[in-house]
Design a protein around this motif. Sequence first.
Motif, mmCIF file in Angstrom:
data_model
loop_
_atom_site.group_PDB
_atom_site.id
_atom_site.type_symbol
_atom_site.label_atom_id
_atom_site.label_comp_id
_atom_site.label_asym_id
_atom_site.label_seq_id
_atom_site.Cartn_x
_atom_site.Cartn_y
_atom_site.Cartn_z
ATOM 1 N N UNK A 261 3.872 6.848 -10.358
ATOM 2 C CA UNK A 261 3.181 5.867 -9.520
ATOM 3 C C UNK A 261 1.728 5.650 -9.918
ATOM 4 N N UNK A 262 1.138 6.664 -10.521
ATOM 5 C CA UNK A 262 -0.262 6.569 -10.911
ATOM 6 C C UNK A 262 -1.229 6.623 -9.749
ATOM 7 N N UNK A 263 -0.704 6.878 -8.548
ATOM 8 C CA UNK A 263 -1.553 6.980 -7.366
ATOM 9 C C UNK A 263 -0.711 7.472 -6.188
ATOM 10 N N UNK A 264 -1.393 7.808 -5.104
ATOM 11 C CA UNK A 264 -0.719 8.149 -3.852
ATOM 12 C C UNK A 264 -1.459 7.466 -2.720
ATOM 13 N N UNK A 265 -0.719 6.762 -1.883
ATOM 14 C CA UNK A 265 -1.324 6.091 -0.738
ATOM 15 C C UNK A 265 -0.714 6.642 0.540
ATOM 16 N N UNK A 266 -1.540 7.286 1.357
ATOM 17 C CA UNK A 266 -1.090 7.916 2.594
ATOM 18 C C UNK A 266 -1.664 7.136 3.776
ATOM 19 N N UNK A 267 -0.807 6.822 4.734
ATOM 20 C CA UNK A 267 -1.234 6.095 5.935
ATOM 21 C C UNK A 267 -1.032 6.995 7.147
ATOM 22 N N UNK A 268 -2.081 7.163 7.953
ATOM 23 C CA UNK A 268 -1.988 7.986 9.155
ATOM 24 C C UNK A 268 -1.145 7.268 10.209
ATOM 25 N N UNK A 269 -0.157 7.967 10.758
ATOM 26 C CA UNK A 269 0.691 7.390 11.803
ATOM 27 C C UNK A 269 -0.132 6.960 13.008
#
Length: 289
Positions: A261-269
């Motif tokens: 993916x070349x990155x990680x995107x995390x979204x807070x619930x």
Amino acid sequence: MRDYLIRATAMEGKVRAFAVRSTGIVDEISRRHQMTPTTTAALGRTISAGLMMGAMLKGEEKLTIMIKGGGPIGQIVVDANALGEVRGYVTDPLVDLPLNEVGKLDVAGAVGTDGFLNVVKDLGLKKPYSGSVPLISGELGEDFTYYFARSEQTPSAVGLGVLVGVDHAVSSAGGFIIQLLPGLKDDEITLIESLLSRIEPVTTLLEKGLGLEQILQRIVPNVEVLEEMDVHFRCNCSRERVEQTLISLGREELEQMAEEDGKAEIVCHFCNEQYLFEEEDLKNIINQL
């Protein structure tokens, strides 16, 4: 107008009462998640209940409310504490249903009634306290009333409301909890029941400009306010906490993430905040392992 909460007694200490105005909090959470009026009403009612139940705690104590009724909204989750801080989310904030048969937002249809209301309290002990009751209406006010009677053996009346405008902005939100303590006579209980049967919706009273003490005075005589406190939306997520979550995934999964993916995107619930970790950030984390 600010969001705030009061804790009070009435009828010479034989009634315990709470009331909250949560308009700004509910509006902020609704906007963060781009919620529909129906999901805003469902979550907003739970937010108000959570704030008042948090006010029943002390010090660093906190609680989590989880409602899962089998409806299209999925699960409602609300965290609250004794400091007047709250956060919450629903699984699907985009659920939109037609108005119910009385022309109101169909909260029960969105929540469902085939499930449970769970409350977990962290009281600083080895094991958290946990109480659970089946949902009886899905409208939530009645369900919290049932929770107090069944799980905490405290006869209570819970009123919750959220009013959403045509622009999806929250114009008023709040609620009250009235708890009957030992020592009340039958005629006093009858009086409270009579007053409750005639009370207007809490959102109507807030729209009229009534303060929280005035609202409680319409339900129980001789209200004595013990505490008034501001309440706030607060999420304790941070980039550092998210980084710790990534570290817990382990080297192999992080290397695969960086490569594919070349990155990680995390979204807070809870707050819908996005945390982006570029490939270089992931490699730095991997090098720490």
